[in-house]
Motif scaffolding. Structure first.
Motif, PDB file in Angstrom:
ATOM      1  N   VAL A  72     -34.911   8.987  -7.682  1.00 12.21           N
ATOM      2  CA  VAL A  72     -33.823   8.006  -7.546  1.00 12.21           C
ATOM      3  C   VAL A  72     -33.640   7.271  -8.863  1.00 12.21           C
ATOM      4  N   VAL A 118     -26.007  11.616 -11.938  1.00 12.37           N
ATOM      5  CA  VAL A 118     -25.406  11.110 -10.706  1.00 12.37           C
ATOM      6  C   VAL A 118     -25.910  11.907  -9.511  1.00 12.37           C
ATOM      7  N   THR A 121     -29.580  11.049  -8.569  1.00  9.10           N
ATOM      8  CA  THR A 121     -29.751   9.773  -7.874  1.00  9.10           C
ATOM      9  C   THR A 121     -29.204   9.836  -6.457  1.00  9.10           C
ATOM     10  N   VAL A 122     -27.997  10.419  -6.298  1.00 11.32           N
ATOM     11  CA  VAL A 122     -27.396  10.425  -4.963  1.00 11.32           C
ATOM     12  C   VAL A 122     -28.236  11.257  -4.007  1.00 11.32           C
ATOM     13  N   SER A 125     -31.484   9.459  -3.222  1.00  8.85           N
ATOM     14  CA  SER A 125     -31.276   8.274  -2.376  1.00  8.85           C
ATOM     15  C   SER A 125     -31.035   8.687  -0.933  1.00  8.85           C
TER      16      SER A 125
ATOM     17  N   VAL B  84     -19.315   6.807  -1.819  1.00  4.18           N
ATOM     18  CA  VAL B  84     -20.762   7.005  -1.866  1.00  4.18           C
ATOM     19  C   VAL B  84     -21.483   5.660  -1.890  1.00  4.18           C
TER      20      VAL B  84
ATOM     21  N   THR C 152     -18.832   4.252 -13.567  1.00  6.21           N
ATOM     22  CA  THR C 152     -19.665   5.158 -12.791  1.00  6.21           C
ATOM     23  C   THR C 152     -21.132   4.798 -12.939  1.00  6.21           C
ATOM     24  N   VAL C 156     -23.621   4.098  -9.826  1.00  5.54           N
ATOM     25  CA  VAL C 156     -24.905   4.767  -9.614  1.00  5.54           C
ATOM     26  C   VAL C 156     -26.012   3.731  -9.498  1.00  5.54           C
ATOM     27  N   ILE C 159     -26.062   2.404  -6.002  1.00  4.41           N
ATOM     28  CA  ILE C 159     -26.728   3.314  -5.061  1.00  4.41           C
ATOM     29  C   ILE C 159     -28.241   3.200  -5.218  1.00  4.41           C
ATOM     30  N   PHE C 160     -28.692   3.147  -6.459  1.00  3.69           N
ATOM     31  CA  PHE C 160     -30.123   2.983  -6.732  1.00  3.69           C
ATOM     32  C   PHE C 160     -30.643   1.693  -6.095  1.00  3.69           C
ATOM     33  N   ALA C 163     -30.846   1.956  -2.323  1.00  2.00           N
ATOM     34  CA  ALA C 163     -32.002   2.744  -1.890  1.00  2.00           C
ATOM     35  C   ALA C 163     -33.275   1.912  -1.995  1.00  2.00           C
TER      36      ALA C 163
END
Lengths: 138, 119, 197
Positions: A72, A118, A121-122, A125, B84, C152, C156, C159-160, C163
């Protein structure tokens, strides 16, 4: 769901193709629809399918949480690292044109690396989040 | 008259969906239902953005010699990443719901209020 | 013409699905319908030429979110109780907000107008120059990764962060913090400022 033979065999057949498709989406995203975000989700869903059908303990053996959690962070680092590479090569942050002597080739390389970050990480996650929710006992 | 309706139909449905999502968030007591409502709200915003970028007679913004009119790629970029990020934040909300359920034994707003009043 | 009909039909289906989600009490059915809703949204994005977005919505909305929601329902139970308070005030607020927004749409450019301000600012530049500058046919990828790389990178990072936050919230074993909650009387904090209020 381990005792459903049909589900088990069909998903075993499907999982390699799901992963292959994810890689296609990842690296063909420059030319057709697709890219790191979609590829990451599809790659993660292959592991989620495996976890749903064969049980969480086996999925954890295939994708050890210790490694997945590090991935991640690794994806973000690849992205930011590409940005810094541009900085050290004499351009601006996230300027890929200076990565190679030909600006367009440099852009290609930069976009490939960034999309890979990207996707990492996606995917990581999604796998992590699924493991955490599915592994929580009632 | 018909043209006026067709010119705005996408926006109206986006607003209708937005309000359904909003109402679900405000009026429903169950926390999982609230998160589903938030997702409806979110998708309606995506729809609004993408509708604004559509060009009549255009095609998807993947360059090819056979086409000359393309839809606007910028809303696509913004929404692509937002989807996302949306699922990541949904997961965060659901994690909070799970913790609330473990601490209080319920995820209904009314009962949570009562339990909070006792302590 | 046929595109317009598909557009209207899909949007109507989306509205119907959303109303069903609002009215149903069985959360399992609600989660399934929200998967269908996402799939309809993805089809809608294809009609609106946003193939990349449709791809993402189909993979994320119809796939991952549904799985996550079902995993949560297994932990929390799948019946919604009838709320005790009357939904009159929320209804008034929602109707007023919706009316204001609909009033605002009359100032918006017509759907599909190529000369709308949103289509005139930087989009033509990306469409005309990106192939020479970046060399990729997919303009969405060029803008996402190169022109708007900062954006972007931020996404990201979000998202990190999400999580990591999920890991912090439900990563530990259940009941790890039970000891802290049950003994609030023990007021010996290892702070250096004494701790007496």
């Amino acid at each position: 769901m381990r005792h459903h033979r049909v589900l088990r065999i069909i998903s075993k057949l499907l999982i390699p193709f799901i992963m292959l498709f994810a890689l296609y989406v990842q690296f063909h995203g420059d030319f057709g629809p697709g890219g790191g975000f979609q590829a990451g989700v599809i790659f993660g869903s292959a592991f989620i399918l495996y976890g749903l059908i064969f049980g969480l303990e086996y999925a954890r053996m295939v994708a050890p949480p210790a490694i997945v959690t590090r991935l991640v962070a690794a994806g973000v680092l690849i992205f930011a690292g590409t940005g810094y590479a541009g900085l050290f090569a004499g351009g601006n942050f996230l300027d890929y044109g200076v990565l190679k002597s030909d600006p367009v080739a440099g852009q290609h390389l930069g976009i490939l690396l960034v999309e890979f970050g990207v996707g990492t990480t996606v995917a990581a996650s999604m796998i992590t989040i699924f493991f955490l929710f599915a592994g929580r006992d009632r | 008259m018909l043209q006026a309706v067709l010119d705005h139909y996408n926006y109206w449905i986006a607003i209708l969906l937005m309000m359904i999502g909003f109402y679900t968030v405000v009026a429903r007591g169950n926390l999982v239902k609230k998160i589903v409502g938030l997702n409806i709200f979110q998708t309606s915003v995506f729809l609004l953005y993408i509708s604004m970028g559509k060009v009549t007679g255009g095609t998807a913004p993947i360059l090819d010699e056979r086409f000359s009119v393309y839809s606007n790629p910028i809303p696509h970029v913004l929404i692509l990443t937002a989807i996302v990020v949306g699922v990541a934040t949904t997961a965060l909300g659901l994690a909070l719901v799970v913790r609330i359920r473990e601490s209080y034994g319920t995820i209904e707003e009314d009962e949570l209020d009562l339990l909070d009043g006792e302590t | 013409m046929i595109i317009t009909l598909i557009d209207i039909a899909l949007l109507t289906f989306m509205g119907a699905t959303a109303i069903a989600i609002l009215r149903l009490r069985s959360l399992f059915a609600v989660v399934m319908l929200s998967g269908i809703y996402s799939l309809l949204a993805a089809s809608m994005f294809v009609v609106l030429d946003a193939v990349d977005v449709a791809f993402t919505e189909a993979a994320v909305g119809a796939g991952i979110s549904t799985v996550l929601m079902i995993a949560v329902l297994a932990l929390t139970g799948e019946r919604e109780r009838t709320p005790s308070h009357t939904p009159l005030l929320p209804m008034v607020v929602v109707v007023l907000t919706g009316a204001a927004l609909i009033y605002a749409t009359f100032d918006m450019p017509a759907f599909g107008d190529a000369n709308a301000p949103v289509n005139l600012h930087v989009a033509p530049r990306y469409l005309n120059e990106s192939f020479a500058e970046v060399g990729l046919p997919n303009v969405v990828t060029s803008v996402l990764a190169s022109y708007r790389g900062y954006d972007t990178l931020g996404e990201v990072t979000v998202i990190f962060t999400a999580a990591v936050a999920v890991m912090l919230l439900i990563g530990g074993r259940k009941g790890d913090d039970a000891g802290i909650k049950k003994e609030p009387a023990d007021d010996t904090e290892p702070d250096d400022d004494g701790g007496t209020a």
